[in-house]
Design a protein around this motif. Structure first.
Motif, PDB file in Angstrom:
ATOM      1  N   ASN A   1       0.851  -1.181   0.000  1.00 56.45           N
ATOM      2  CA  ASN A   1       0.000   0.000   0.000  1.00 56.45           C
ATOM      3  C   ASN A   1       0.890   1.235   0.000  1.00 56.45           C
ATOM      4  OD1 ASN A   1      -1.568   2.324   1.224  1.00 56.45           O
ATOM      5  ND2 ASN A   1      -3.206   0.828   1.017  1.00 56.45           N
ATOM      6  N   GLY A   2       0.770   2.037  -1.058  1.00 53.98           N
ATOM      7  CA  GLY A   2       1.649   3.189  -1.221  1.00 53.98           C
ATOM      8  C   GLY A   2       1.405   4.324  -0.254  1.00 53.98           C
ATOM      9  N   GLY A   3       0.440   4.175   0.645  1.00 48.47           N
ATOM     10  CA  GLY A   3       0.130   5.248   1.585  1.00 48.47           C
ATOM     11  C   GLY A   3       1.109   5.391   2.724  1.00 48.47           C
TER      12      GLY A   3
ATOM     13  N   ARG B   1       4.310   4.579 -15.534  1.00 51.66           N
ATOM     14  CA  ARG B   1       2.915   4.981 -15.703  1.00 51.66           C
ATOM     15  C   ARG B   1       2.526   4.951 -17.179  1.00 51.66           C
ATOM     16  NH1 ARG B   1       5.817   9.431 -16.259  1.00 51.66           N
ATOM     17  NH2 ARG B   1       4.979  11.274 -17.323  1.00 51.66           N
ATOM     18  N   LYS B   2       3.505   5.150 -18.054  1.00 50.12           N
ATOM     19  CA  LYS B   2       3.241   5.113 -19.490  1.00 50.12           C
ATOM     20  C   LYS B   2       3.137   3.667 -19.991  1.00 50.12           C
ATOM     21  CE  LYS B   2       5.614   9.506 -20.343  1.00 50.12           C
ATOM     22  NZ  LYS B   2       6.750  10.170 -21.049  1.00 50.12           N
ATOM     23  N   THR B   3       3.847   2.775 -19.338  1.00 50.97           N
ATOM     24  CA  THR B   3       3.766   1.360 -19.699  1.00 50.97           C
ATOM     25  C   THR B   3       2.422   0.764 -19.298  1.00 50.97           C
ATOM     26  OG1 THR B   3       6.157   1.212 -19.286  1.00 50.97           O
ATOM     27  CG2 THR B   3       4.952  -0.867 -19.498  1.00 50.97           C
ATOM     28  N   TYR B   4       1.872   1.271 -18.169  1.00 50.35           N
ATOM     29  CA  TYR B   4       0.596   0.773 -17.658  1.00 50.35           C
ATOM     30  C   TYR B   4      -0.391   1.935 -17.520  1.00 50.35           C
ATOM     31  CZ  TYR B   4       3.641  -3.140 -16.416  1.00 50.35           C
ATOM     32  OH  TYR B   4       4.547  -4.169 -16.451  1.00 50.35           O
TER      33      TYR B   4
ATOM     34  N   VAL C   1       0.702  -0.083 -10.314  1.00 55.31           N
ATOM     35  CA  VAL C   1       1.906  -0.155 -11.145  1.00 55.31           C
ATOM     36  C   VAL C   1       3.066  -0.751 -10.339  1.00 55.31           C
ATOM     37  CG1 VAL C   1       3.653   1.209 -12.374  1.00 55.31           C
ATOM     38  CG2 VAL C   1       1.221   1.706 -12.695  1.00 55.31           C
ATOM     39  N   LEU C   2       3.156  -0.386  -9.062  1.00 56.11           N
ATOM     40  CA  LEU C   2       4.193  -0.974  -8.205  1.00 56.11           C
ATOM     41  C   LEU C   2       4.043  -2.486  -8.148  1.00 56.11           C
ATOM     42  CD1 LEU C   2       6.512  -0.833  -6.177  1.00 56.11           C
ATOM     43  CD2 LEU C   2       4.821  -0.336  -4.383  1.00 56.11           C
TER      44      LEU C   2
ATOM     45  N   PHE D   1       8.324  -7.121  -9.786  1.00 53.09           N
ATOM     46  CA  PHE D   1       8.929  -8.340 -10.311  1.00 53.09           C
ATOM     47  C   PHE D   1       9.842  -8.074 -11.505  1.00 53.09           C
ATOM     48  CE2 PHE D   1       4.845  -9.760  -8.448  1.00 53.09           C
ATOM     49  CZ  PHE D   1       5.331 -10.643  -7.502  1.00 53.09           C
ATOM     50  N   ASP D   2       9.977  -6.801 -11.901  1.00 50.25           N
ATOM     51  CA  ASP D   2      10.765  -6.469 -13.078  1.00 50.25           C
ATOM     52  C   ASP D   2      12.256  -6.720 -12.819  1.00 50.25           C
ATOM     53  OD1 ASP D   2      12.256  -4.568 -15.050  1.00 50.25           O
ATOM     54  OD2 ASP D   2      10.180  -4.544 -15.766  1.00 50.25           O
TER      55      ASP D   2
END
Length: 344
Positions: free
Chosen positions: A216-218, A239-242, A250-251, A256-257
């Motif tokens: 959770n990015g919060g 953000r452009k990829t997704y 997106v995270l 896993f990248d």
């Protein structure tokens, strides 16, 4: 008049002319530069509250605020707010109140920087807190409540990621906290000393290194180094990829990248026992550090459950020590928020 005297007079006149022209050029350059600096500055800040004639540029202003708020090891606490969350009686008041009610958290307020996303939020921050920074996004109105996954919500989330990258580049480690999180204990003793990027979870699977945890990015703790700066740049560019996804989703894709492994970024997921939320509440009030009103849409619902959390904490702290250890009090939330799968 002798030729020598005449020559001296001409030389003197030339010197006076040269000095006069030089002074004029310096004045003109200074005046032009002052106008340029003022115009550039007004595009980055809220102009009605600042003195343009002597104002620094936005990066200088940010660095000054971070320096004043930071600990000795250049660590700050950050939150972002718009007018909807900063108005009297709203999210901001409960957020600050939790620091004052928490165990050992009041001292942390001096390290908190509130990042205001609009004029009204900035004005309110200056009334209630000492460290305020005005972050403007051109052609976007962040003043109203940004409902989950609306275009303004997505812009706000991605603007935040880009801003946090700037903080890292300035050399500051940070704890980022959403405003709808209440702080009950100092979280720093619970952080992993050797991790670069640590983040709270909607769902915690039991192991902090398990990449299948649901972040959770919060709430996150991020050290300033080359790895985290590269990571935030990669996160923002993804953000452009997704397209159409917010930062948290997106995270979940990019964690896993291979890029993460290649830069050597060490990620750790924080246990919901210490960093809980409505998605997965912390059950033991003796160890909880923060509680997030996540899995909840709508500010009125968030406000209602935040107030209940503070009431429950007060009831817990009023107990004798032996009763605290028996865990006879638990959270009464979610009450107004339903336990749906939505993160915010």
């Amino acid at each position: 008049m002798s030729p020598e005297i005449s020559t001296q007079i001409r030389h003197g006149a030339l010197i006076i002319t040269f000095v006069t022209l030089s002074a004029l050029l310096v004045y003109t350059a200074t005046y032009s530069h002052g106008r340029l600096s003022s115009a550039s500055f007004s595009s980055s800040f809220f102009p009605s509250d600042l003195n343009h004639s002597s104002a620094p540029d936005s990066s200088q202003e940010l660095e000054q605020i971070l320096k004043k708020a930071s600990t000795v090891n250049k660590t700050v606490i950050l939150t972002t707010l718009n007018d909807a969350w900063a108005s009297p009686g709203s999210i901001l008041d409960l957020f600050l109140k939790s620091f004052k009610l928490g165990d050992g958290t009041h001292k942390l307020l001096k390290h908190l920087v509130i990042v205001a996303l609009d004029q009204k939020a900035y004005n309110r921050c200056r009334i209630v807190h000492q460290h305020c920074y005005a972050l403007v996004t051109k052609d976007v109105d962040f003043q109203q409540e940004a409902l989950f996954m609306t275009p303004n919500y997505l812009k706000m989330m991605w603007r935040r990621i880009d801003f946090l990258r700037t903080v890292l580049e300035l050399g500051y480690t940070f704890v980022f906290s959403d405003g709808d999180i209440v702080w009950f204990r100092d979280p720093f003793p619970r952080f992993f000393p050797d991790a670069d990027f640590q983040i709270a979870c909607d769902r915690f699977l039991g192991r902090p290194e398990d990449m299948n945890n649901s972040p959770n990015g919060g709430f996150n703790y991020v050290k300033s180094n080359n790895r985290t700066i590269a990571f935030y740049k990669f996160w923002y560019s993804s953000r452009k990829t997704y397209p159409g996804l917010h930062d948290q989703d997106v995270l979940n894709k990019i964690k896993f990248d291979p890029f993460i492994l290649n830069i050597g970024l060490k990620i750790r997921f924080l246990d919901t026992a210490n960093f809980g939320g409505l998605c997965e509440p912390s059950r033991d009030l003796n160890v909880v550090c923060t509680m997030h009103v996540n899995c909840c849409i709508g500010m009125e619902r968030k406000l209602a459950d935040l107030k209940i959390l503070l009431q429950d904490w007060r009831a817990f702290t009023s107990l004798p020590s032996d009763l605290k250890n028996q865990s006879i009090i638990s959270w009464r939330v979610p009450r107004n928020c339903s336990l749906d799968p939505v993160h915010k």
